[in-house]
Design an enzyme around this catalytic site. Structure first.
Site, PDB file in Angstrom:
ATOM      1  CE1 TYR A 158       4.765 -43.672  55.636  1.00 22.42           C
ATOM      2  CE2 TYR A 158       6.905 -44.202  54.697  1.00 22.42           C
ATOM      3  CZ  TYR A 158       5.531 -44.315  54.676  1.00 22.42           C
ATOM      4  OH  TYR A 158       4.924 -45.067  53.703  1.00 22.42           O
ATOM      5  CE  LYS A 162       4.374 -47.413  56.299  1.00 22.65           C
ATOM      6  NZ  LYS A 162       3.121 -48.192  56.169  1.00 22.65           N
TER       7      LYS A 162
END
Length: 250
Positions: A158, A162
């Site tokens: 994640y 991002k």
């Protein structure tokens, strides 16, 4: 009085059946925009029902569209539908995202790839589909995360995705500037969506102690920042990452 008026402008919001995406779609619609609420074409139809209910609640100038941002064809079809329905495209909010939290030891290649494909490559696919037909002076807002900066435990996939979104945002802001299309990112802290509420209570309380404002974010806190970046007030803001996290610096 200064107000934000998006009348006549058309927005696509990915992952808009619930949570932050839905809050953003509602706020853009309230400012006058036509809105395409994207939802994942799930087999049980749950997200489709949520998106349909949201469109009914908005009343007009809104449609729901099933599309998987991991598919080039789906992304292109969604952009085409927005243009066919409302006559053009002005705003893209890349919100669709998933979690597959695991420590490195437990993270499978599938856990890694699923998050990268949705949270990073999905943003690329949507930007590629939308950038060329987007009208002069358009707005692209990509959802990043505080995790990209702080690197939360168990979020290698994640956080990497991002962080990639932040890098891509900077590049696209340069490439699209000639058409006065701004490209920015918003990096929320912990927001009380279903995703935020999935964080274990003990971990959430530890996080809360690091937020100077003393509370977690609400979806409308983030949607308001997105609205600003989509407005004429932000015409000279591009290539930036706006951190909306209650003052949390890690």
């Amino acid at each position: 009085m200064i107000s934000i008026d998006l009348t006549g402008r058309t927005a696509i919001v990915t992952g808009a059946a619930q949570g932050l995406g839905l809050a953003t779609a509602r706020m853009l619609h309230a400012a006058g925009a036509n809105v395409v609420l994207n939802h994942f074409p799930d087999a049980d139809g749950n997200q489709a029902r949520q998106a349909a209910d949201a469109v009914l609640a908005l009343g007009n100038r809104a449609i729901a569209f099933p599309a998987d941002v991991r598919s080039d064809a789906d992304c292109q079809a969604m952009v085409a539908r927005a243009i066919d329905e409302f006559g053009g495209l002005d705003i893209l909010v890349n919100n669709a995202g998933i979690l597959r939290d695991r420590t490195l030891k437990k993270m499978t290649p599938e856990d890694w790839q699923d998050v990268i494909d949705t949270n990073l490559t999905g943003v690329f696919r949507m930007c590629k589909a939308a950038a060329e037909p987007m009208r002069e002076g358009g707005r692209i807002v990509n959802l990043a995360s505080i995790s990209a900066v702080l690197g939360f435990f168990g979020q290698a996939n994640y956080a990497a995705a991002k962080a990639g979104v932040i890098g891509m945002t900077k590049v696209l802001s340069r490439e699209l500037a000639r058409r006065n299309i701004t490209v920015n990112a918003v990096a929320p802290g912990v927001v009380l969506t279903d995703m935020g509420k999935s964080i274990p209570e003990t971990a959430r309380q530890q996080m809360l102690g690091q937020i100077p404002l003393g509370r977690f974010g609400e979806p409308d806190d983030i949607a308001a920042a997105i609205l600003f970046l989509c407005s004429g007030l932000a015409g000279y803001v591009t290539g930036q990452t706006l951190h909306v996290n209650g003052g949390w610096t890690g």
